[in-house]
Write a protein that holds these residues in place. Structure first.
Motif, mmCIF file in Angstrom:
data_model
loop_
_atom_site.group_PDB
_atom_site.id
_atom_site.type_symbol
_atom_site.label_atom_id
_atom_site.label_comp_id
_atom_site.label_asym_id
_atom_site.label_seq_id
_atom_site.Cartn_x
_atom_site.Cartn_y
_atom_site.Cartn_z
ATOM 1 N N THR A 52 -16.960 -10.191 -16.935
ATOM 2 C CA THR A 52 -16.193 -9.440 -17.921
ATOM 3 C C THR A 52 -16.214 -10.205 -19.245
ATOM 4 O OG1 THR A 52 -14.722 -8.525 -16.244
ATOM 5 C CG2 THR A 52 -13.949 -8.447 -18.513
ATOM 6 N N LEU A 53 -16.481 -9.476 -20.312
ATOM 7 C CA LEU A 53 -16.447 -10.049 -21.661
ATOM 8 C C LEU A 53 -15.163 -9.602 -22.342
ATOM 9 C CD1 LEU A 53 -17.784 -11.439 -24.164
ATOM 10 C CD2 LEU A 53 -18.763 -9.196 -24.708
ATOM 11 N N LEU A 100 -15.195 -5.723 -21.877
ATOM 12 C CA LEU A 100 -16.422 -5.131 -21.347
ATOM 13 C C LEU A 100 -16.586 -5.604 -19.913
ATOM 14 C CD1 LEU A 100 -19.034 -3.528 -21.621
ATOM 15 C CD2 LEU A 100 -20.105 -5.550 -22.632
ATOM 16 N N ASN A 101 -16.223 -4.749 -18.969
ATOM 17 C CA ASN A 101 -16.291 -5.076 -17.547
ATOM 18 C C ASN A 101 -17.599 -4.516 -16.994
ATOM 19 O OD1 ASN A 101 -15.942 -5.582 -14.854
ATOM 20 N ND2 ASN A 101 -13.956 -4.567 -14.674
ATOM 21 N N MET A 102 -18.499 -5.388 -16.578
ATOM 22 C CA MET A 102 -19.806 -4.944 -16.109
ATOM 23 C C MET A 102 -19.735 -4.280 -14.744
ATOM 24 S SD MET A 102 -21.644 -5.359 -18.581
ATOM 25 C CE MET A 102 -23.059 -4.682 -17.761
ATOM 26 N N ALA A 103 -18.595 -4.439 -14.035
ATOM 27 C CA ALA A 103 -18.441 -3.685 -12.791
ATOM 28 C C ALA A 103 -18.254 -2.206 -13.084
ATOM 29 C CB ALA A 103 -17.263 -4.231 -11.987
ATOM 30 N N ARG A 104 -17.693 -1.884 -14.249
ATOM 31 C CA ARG A 104 -17.524 -0.491 -14.687
ATOM 32 C C ARG A 104 -17.928 -0.403 -16.151
ATOM 33 N NH1 ARG A 104 -12.941 -1.692 -11.863
ATOM 34 N NH2 ARG A 104 -11.802 -2.009 -13.794
ATOM 35 N N PRO A 105 -19.219 -0.505 -16.462
ATOM 36 C CA PRO A 105 -19.650 -0.517 -17.866
ATOM 37 C C PRO A 105 -19.409 0.826 -18.528
ATOM 38 C CG PRO A 105 -21.549 -0.368 -16.429
ATOM 39 C CD PRO A 105 -20.363 -0.588 -15.537
ATOM 40 N N PRO A 111 -29.571 1.790 -22.720
ATOM 41 C CA PRO A 111 -30.363 1.219 -21.627
ATOM 42 C C PRO A 111 -30.756 -0.216 -21.946
ATOM 43 C CG PRO A 111 -31.140 3.411 -22.194
ATOM 44 C CD PRO A 111 -30.160 3.028 -23.262
ATOM 45 N N THR A 112 -30.634 -1.094 -20.970
ATOM 46 C CA THR A 112 -30.844 -2.520 -21.206
ATOM 47 C C THR A 112 -32.052 -3.026 -20.432
ATOM 48 O OG1 THR A 112 -29.260 -3.009 -19.445
ATOM 49 C CG2 THR A 112 -28.428 -2.967 -21.699
ATOM 50 N N THR A 113 -32.631 -4.115 -20.962
ATOM 51 C CA THR A 113 -33.741 -4.811 -20.314
ATOM 52 C C THR A 113 -33.346 -6.279 -20.185
ATOM 53 O OG1 THR A 113 -34.822 -5.242 -22.453
ATOM 54 C CG2 THR A 113 -35.385 -3.187 -21.329
ATOM 55 N N ASP A 114 -34.335 -7.134 -19.968
ATOM 56 C CA ASP A 114 -34.037 -8.565 -19.883
ATOM 57 C C ASP A 114 -33.927 -9.210 -21.254
ATOM 58 O OD1 ASP A 114 -36.658 -8.174 -20.514
ATOM 59 O OD2 ASP A 114 -37.440 -9.748 -19.201
ATOM 60 N N LYS A 115 -34.107 -8.426 -22.322
ATOM 61 C CA LYS A 115 -34.008 -8.959 -23.677
ATOM 62 C C LYS A 115 -32.615 -8.709 -24.250
ATOM 63 C CE LYS A 115 -38.926 -8.378 -24.606
ATOM 64 N NZ LYS A 115 -39.944 -7.782 -25.501
ATOM 65 N N LEU A 138 -26.283 -10.278 -26.974
ATOM 66 C CA LEU A 138 -25.720 -10.104 -25.638
ATOM 67 C C LEU A 138 -26.835 -9.726 -24.663
ATOM 68 C CD1 LEU A 138 -23.138 -9.892 -23.852
ATOM 69 C CD2 LEU A 138 -23.013 -7.493 -24.547
ATOM 70 N N VAL A 139 -26.888 -10.449 -23.538
ATOM 71 C CA VAL A 139 -27.847 -10.140 -22.476
ATOM 72 C C VAL A 139 -27.078 -9.512 -21.325
ATOM 73 C CG1 VAL A 139 -29.543 -11.055 -20.852
ATOM 74 C CG2 VAL A 139 -29.372 -12.020 -23.150
ATOM 75 N N LEU A 140 -27.454 -8.292 -20.966
ATOM 76 C CA LEU A 140 -26.791 -7.539 -19.908
ATOM 77 C C LEU A 140 -27.739 -7.340 -18.733
ATOM 78 C CD1 LEU A 140 -25.036 -4.795 -22.078
ATOM 79 C CD2 LEU A 140 -24.024 -6.874 -21.134
ATOM 80 N N PRO A 141 -27.217 -7.031 -17.546
ATOM 81 C CA PRO A 141 -28.105 -6.707 -16.413
ATOM 82 C C PRO A 141 -28.988 -5.512 -16.756
ATOM 83 C CG PRO A 141 -25.851 -7.074 -15.653
ATOM 84 C CD PRO A 141 -25.798 -7.048 -17.150
#
Length: 265
Positions: A52-53, A100-105, A111-115, A138-141
């Motif tokens: 979580t951010l 920003l909770n990545m469990a419930r984005p 759409p995100t990549t490894d960049k 910010l790097v996201l899954p």
């Protein structure tokens, strides 16, 4: 009024933020990273699927907290050009907090990549010049493809249908066709030849019984020709059964007439 409003905006001080801070927490609440955002951090902030951010800051004008009319976080992917806009609530004193909770984005994330993606703060106000402040990378899954619906393939563009036509029907040489045509007509030629060889019997052959039999035989030939041109097998069997019964009866009468003539002679 427009001139007065424009003059007011021009004379107002620009909006700024103070004490911007970012915290990264794990799923159990432990702190993984803490960053002051007075200057953008040198390395991107990385979030995993359960992190979580927490982002906090205060909007100010001349050291006084204010609430802009609009406050947004902009997530922008420079490689793909995709972006997402997320509104942020700001109190009357100018303080703001965003989680920003990545469990419930949120659905606003692109759409995100490894960049990494660029995170900026956008402030809009009727009485202050707008402001855009870059915060951090910010790097996201990586985004997962959406589950495929069972009927999805039915809505895709299908390949073009290529019709395969049968080749042209091969016609036998004319000589072979003429030979078999003559073979079919030959019984009639033999019959005519026999009739012509016995002219003294023509009066008896011209009797109604014999002429009826010959007429029915000609009708059979016509039926076969009609079947080749237009009729179907079921129709030929039906018409053939009717003609067959009439032909058998007419043949018996014709034979009886010939037999009586031979006995009388």
């Amino acid at each position: 009024m427009l001139l007065i409003l424009a003059a007011t905006i021009a004379s107002a001080a620009a909006l700024s933020i103070t004490a911007p801070k970012a915290l990264v927490l794990s799923s159990d609440g432990s702190q993984l990273r803490s960053e002051s955002l007075v200057n953008p951090p040198s390395t991107p902030i990385t979030l995993h699927s359960t992190d979580t951010l927490k982002l906090t800051f205060t909007v100010q004008e001349k050291d006084q907290g204010v609430r802009p009319h609009q406050t947004f976080l902009r997530f922008y992917d420079a490689d793909s050009g995709e972006e997402g806009i997320q509104p942020v609530r700001v109190s009357a004193s100018g303080k703001a907090k965003f989680d920003l909770n990545m469990a419930r984005p949120p659905l606003s994330l692109p759409p995100t990549t490894d960049k990494p993606i660029h995170v900026s703060l956008i402030l809009g106000s009727f009485t202050h010049p707008p402001a855009k402040i870059y915060l951090f990378d910010l790097v996201l899954p990586e985004s997962q493809p959406p589950p495929q619906h069972p009927d999805e393939a039915s809505f895709h563009v299908l390949p073009e249908i290529q019709h395969t036509f049968r080749p042209e029907q091969k016609v036998p040489p004319k000589a072979i066709s003429a030979f078999f045509a003559g073979l079919v007509v030959s019984p009639w030629l033999v019959l005519i030849t026999l009739y012509s060889s016995v002219p003294q019997k023509l009066t008896h052959i011209g009797s109604p019984n014999i002429l009826g039999f010959i007429t029915l035989l000609a009708a059979f030939e016509t039926l076969l020709l009609w079947y080749w041109v237009d009729l179907r097998l079921g129709q030929v069997l039906l018409y053939g059964a009717l003609l067959g019964s009439l032909t058998v009866a007419a043949g018996n009468r014709a034979l009886s007439s010939v037999a009586k003539w031979r006995v009388g002679k």
